[in-house]
Design a protein around this motif. Structure first.
Motif, PDB file in Angstrom:
ATOM      1  N   SER A  13       0.854  -1.177   0.000  1.00 12.06           N
ATOM      2  CA  SER A  13       0.000   0.000   0.000  1.00 12.06           C
ATOM      3  C   SER A  13       0.898   1.236   0.000  1.00 12.06           C
ATOM      4  O   SER A  13       2.064   1.170   0.379  1.00 12.06           O
ATOM      5  CB  SER A  13      -0.908   0.006   1.234  1.00 12.06           C
ATOM      6  N   GLU A  14       0.321   2.347  -0.454  1.00 15.26           N
ATOM      7  CA  GLU A  14       1.056   3.614  -0.517  1.00 15.26           C
ATOM      8  C   GLU A  14       2.369   3.470  -1.295  1.00 15.26           C
ATOM      9  O   GLU A  14       3.350   4.174  -1.029  1.00 15.26           O
ATOM     10  CB  GLU A  14       1.352   4.144   0.896  1.00 15.26           C
ATOM     11  N   ALA A  15       2.395   2.562  -2.278  1.00 13.99           N
ATOM     12  CA  ALA A  15       3.622   2.322  -3.044  1.00 13.99           C
ATOM     13  C   ALA A  15       3.905   3.478  -3.994  1.00 13.99           C
ATOM     14  O   ALA A  15       3.008   3.947  -4.693  1.00 13.99           O
ATOM     15  CB  ALA A  15       3.511   1.017  -3.826  1.00 13.99           C
ATOM     16  N   ALA A  16       5.147   3.917  -4.018  1.00 13.16           N
ATOM     17  CA  ALA A  16       5.561   4.996  -4.905  1.00 13.16           C
ATOM     18  C   ALA A  16       6.863   4.603  -5.597  1.00 13.16           C
ATOM     19  O   ALA A  16       7.782   4.080  -4.957  1.00 13.16           O
ATOM     20  CB  ALA A  16       5.757   6.293  -4.127  1.00 13.16           C
ATOM     21  N   GLU A  17       6.922   4.844  -6.902  1.00  9.53           N
ATOM     22  CA  GLU A  17       8.170   4.608  -7.628  1.00  9.53           C
ATOM     23  C   GLU A  17       9.204   5.649  -7.189  1.00  9.53           C
ATOM     24  O   GLU A  17       8.933   6.842  -7.204  1.00  9.53           O
ATOM     25  CB  GLU A  17       7.922   4.712  -9.135  1.00  9.53           C
ATOM     26  N   VAL A  18      10.398   5.177  -6.826  1.00 10.99           N
ATOM     27  CA  VAL A  18      11.430   6.098  -6.346  1.00 10.99           C
ATOM     28  C   VAL A  18      12.661   6.125  -7.242  1.00 10.99           C
ATOM     29  O   VAL A  18      13.501   7.028  -7.128  1.00 10.99           O
ATOM     30  CB  VAL A  18      11.847   5.771  -4.893  1.00 10.99           C
ATOM     31  N   THR A  19      12.807   5.135  -8.133  1.00 12.40           N
ATOM     32  CA  THR A  19      13.933   5.143  -9.061  1.00 12.40           C
ATOM     33  C   THR A  19      13.564   4.371 -10.317  1.00 12.40           C
ATOM     34  O   THR A  19      12.762   3.428 -10.277  1.00 12.40           O
ATOM     35  CB  THR A  19      15.208   4.543  -8.431  1.00 12.40           C
ATOM     36  N   ASN A  20      14.141   4.790 -11.462  1.00 11.38           N
ATOM     37  CA  ASN A  20      13.839   4.119 -12.733  1.00 11.38           C
ATOM     38  C   ASN A  20      14.987   4.224 -13.732  1.00 11.38           C
ATOM     39  O   ASN A  20      14.782   4.049 -14.931  1.00 11.38           O
ATOM     40  CB  ASN A  20      12.560   4.688 -13.349  1.00 11.38           C
ATOM     41  N   VAL A  21      16.205   4.503 -13.272  1.00 13.83           N
ATOM     42  CA  VAL A  21      17.342   4.624 -14.181  1.00 13.83           C
ATOM     43  C   VAL A  21      17.541   3.323 -14.943  1.00 13.83           C
ATOM     44  O   VAL A  21      17.571   2.238 -14.362  1.00 13.83           O
ATOM     45  CB  VAL A  21      18.628   4.979 -13.401  1.00 13.83           C
ATOM     46  N   ARG A  22      17.675   3.434 -16.273  1.00 13.57           N
ATOM     47  CA  ARG A  22      17.861   2.267 -17.147  1.00 13.57           C
ATOM     48  C   ARG A  22      16.746   1.233 -16.973  1.00 13.57           C
ATOM     49  O   ARG A  22      16.948   0.037 -17.205  1.00 13.57           O
ATOM     50  CB  ARG A  22      19.227   1.615 -16.908  1.00 13.57           C
ATOM     51  N   GLY A  23      15.573   1.676 -16.571  1.00 11.41           N
ATOM     52  CA  GLY A  23      14.449   0.767 -16.399  1.00 11.41           C
ATOM     53  C   GLY A  23      14.544  -0.121 -15.171  1.00 11.41           C
ATOM     54  O   GLY A  23      13.710  -1.028 -15.005  1.00 11.41           O
ATOM     55  N   MET A  24      15.531   0.123 -14.288  1.00  6.74           N
ATOM     56  CA  MET A  24      15.665  -0.684 -13.073  1.00  6.74           C
ATOM     57  C   MET A  24      14.791  -0.053 -11.987  1.00  6.74           C
ATOM     58  O   MET A  24      15.208   0.843 -11.264  1.00  6.74           O
ATOM     59  CB  MET A  24      17.117  -0.763 -12.629  1.00  6.74           C
ATOM     60  N   LEU A  25      13.564  -0.543 -11.904  1.00  7.77           N
ATOM     61  CA  LEU A  25      12.531   0.093 -11.100  1.00  7.77           C
ATOM     62  C   LEU A  25      12.700  -0.201  -9.614  1.00  7.77           C
ATOM     63  O   LEU A  25      13.032  -1.316  -9.217  1.00  7.77           O
ATOM     64  CB  LEU A  25      11.162  -0.388 -11.562  1.00  7.77           C
ATOM     65  N   GLY A  26      12.425   0.818  -8.800  1.00 11.06           N
ATOM     66  CA  GLY A  26      12.429   0.666  -7.357  1.00 11.06           C
ATOM     67  C   GLY A  26      11.251   1.381  -6.743  1.00 11.06           C
ATOM     68  O   GLY A  26      10.806   2.428  -7.240  1.00 11.06           O
ATOM     69  N   TYR A  27      10.701   0.822  -5.662  1.00 12.13           N
ATOM     70  CA  TYR A  27       9.503   1.350  -5.023  1.00 12.13           C
ATOM     71  C   TYR A  27       9.657   1.313  -3.503  1.00 12.13           C
ATOM     72  O   TYR A  27      10.359   0.451  -2.955  1.00 12.13           O
ATOM     73  CB  TYR A  27       8.270   0.506  -5.393  1.00 12.13           C
ATOM     74  N   SER A  28       8.973   2.212  -2.842  1.00 15.48           N
ATOM     75  CA  SER A  28       8.827   2.154  -1.392  1.00 15.48           C
ATOM     76  C   SER A  28       7.352   2.230  -1.052  1.00 15.48           C
ATOM     77  O   SER A  28       6.576   2.922  -1.723  1.00 15.48           O
ATOM     78  CB  SER A  28       9.585   3.301  -0.723  1.00 15.48           C
ATOM     79  N   GLY A  29       6.970   1.500  -0.016  1.00 17.96           N
ATOM     80  CA  GLY A  29       5.579   1.488   0.398  1.00 17.96           C
ATOM     81  C   GLY A  29       5.426   0.812   1.738  1.00 17.96           C
ATOM     82  O   GLY A  29       6.379   0.755   2.529  1.00 17.96           O
ATOM     83  N   LYS A  30       4.246   0.281   1.981  1.00 18.49           N
ATOM     84  CA  LYS A  30       3.959  -0.375   3.249  1.00 18.49           C
ATOM     85  C   LYS A  30       3.317  -1.741   3.004  1.00 18.49           C
ATOM     86  O   LYS A  30       2.544  -1.918   2.063  1.00 18.49           O
ATOM     87  CB  LYS A  30       3.026   0.487   4.096  1.00 18.49           C
ATOM     88  N   TYR A  31       3.666  -2.677   3.860  1.00 19.88           N
ATOM     89  CA  TYR A  31       3.031  -3.995   3.867  1.00 19.88           C
ATOM     90  C   TYR A  31       2.404  -4.187   5.247  1.00 19.88           C
ATOM     91  O   TYR A  31       3.103  -4.205   6.256  1.00 19.88           O
ATOM     92  CB  TYR A  31       4.056  -5.101   3.597  1.00 19.88           C
ATOM     93  N   LYS A  32       1.070  -4.246   5.289  1.00 20.16           N
ATOM     94  CA  LYS A  32       0.335  -4.344   6.544  1.00 20.16           C
ATOM     95  C   LYS A  32       0.740  -3.218   7.496  1.00 20.16           C
ATOM     96  O   LYS A  32       0.918  -3.425   8.699  1.00 20.16           O
ATOM     97  CB  LYS A  32       0.543  -5.710   7.190  1.00 20.16           C
ATOM     98  N   GLY A  33       0.921  -2.035   6.925  1.00 22.86           N
ATOM     99  CA  GLY A  33       1.252  -0.868   7.715  1.00 22.86           C
ATOM    100  C   GLY A  33       2.713  -0.707   8.065  1.00 22.86           C
ATOM    101  O   GLY A  33       3.095   0.266   8.723  1.00 22.86           O
ATOM    102  N   LYS A  34       3.547  -1.637   7.615  1.00 22.83           N
ATOM    103  CA  LYS A  34       4.970  -1.598   7.944  1.00 22.83           C
ATOM    104  C   LYS A  34       5.786  -1.232   6.707  1.00 22.83           C
ATOM    105  O   LYS A  34       5.443  -1.599   5.587  1.00 22.83           O
ATOM    106  CB  LYS A  34       5.423  -2.952   8.485  1.00 22.83           C
TER     107      LYS A  34
END
Length: 238
Positions: free
Chosen positions: A37-58
């Motif tokens: 939940s609340e996942a947001a893309e934080v990096t995408n250089v050369r298509g290497m995707l990274g995300y931060s968010g929460k799993y069960k509020g953590k």
């Protein structure tokens, strides 16, 4: 060097302390879209995707590593060194070597052998043995038991070769008790050791060198990888 780094365009603070790291960046996207939940893309250089968010509020982050030790070493080094990441959990598929593991099984890599020359950079008078952080390993093993997952713990081979030109050298690794083969973990463990950080590899056996008549279909692979992803999230979301 400061953030953003040459290979990660996230801002300072974008990554949480623990990052799950599948090889495929689209798998990172899949995890973000289907588990967080609340996942947001934080990096995408050369298509290497990274995300931060929460799993069960953590809090948890997820980012692709690409294939092979050179690729994962770049991303793990920058995450550890410049983004305050403490734990990287590699999650991926592997090819079974041992008769003691079957397709669909989950393997936790206690150690990672390699045929790579990656360790030569440390100029050691001997051979470095890349191993997992014990606390991460123990927590994962205990969580697997809690979830009813029969996880196998042991050695894997991080190979530089996917296509081995007909070699049957895998049998020698099997005879030494190596459970399975993949392509990244030894490099990740070495990076973690060199930077005083923590790392662990968790795998799903998607095919087998002995039981060659059993290979996961794409649908089965997705379902079984979901079991491994859930194990990692349940163990490491903070």
């Amino acid at each position: 060097m400061t953030v953003p780094t040459p290979h990660i365009n996230a801002k300072e603070g974008d990554f949480h302390k623990t990052v799950l790291m599948p090889g495929d960046p689209l798998r990172a996207k899949y995890i973000a879209e289907n588990f967080l939940s609340e996942a947001a893309e934080v990096t995408n250089v050369r298509g290497m995707l990274g995300y931060s968010g929460k799993y069960k509020g953590k809090n948890i982050s997820v980012m692709g590593s690409g294939m092979g030790i050179p690729s994962i070493s770049i991303y793990s080094h920058e995450l550890y060194s410049f983004y305050g990441v403490e734990n990287i959990i590699r999650i991926g598929s592997c090819g079974g070597y041992s008769e003691d593991v079957n397709v669909n099984d989950v393997i936790i890599a206690q150690g990672a052998c390699t045929n790579s020359n990656f360790m030569s950079q440390f100029h050691l008078e001997g051979t470095f043995a890349p191993i997992a952080d014990f606390e991460l390993l123990l927590n994962t093993f205990n969580k697997a038991k809690e979830l009813g997952i029969d996880a196998k713990v042991g050695n894997v081979l991080s190979s530089d070769n996917f296509y081995a030109q007909g070699s049957e050298g895998w049998k020698k690794w099997k005879d030494l008790g190596v459970l399975a083969v993949e392509m990244e973990t030894a490099g990740l463990y070495a990076e973690a050791a060199s930077l005083n950080k923590k790392a662990l590899g968790i795998f799903t056996v998607s095919d087998h060198f002995i039981y060659t008549d059993t290979i996961l279909s794409s649908k089965e692979r997705e379902t079984k990888l979901n079991d491994m992803i859930t194990l990692a999230l349940e163990t490491f979301a903070e």
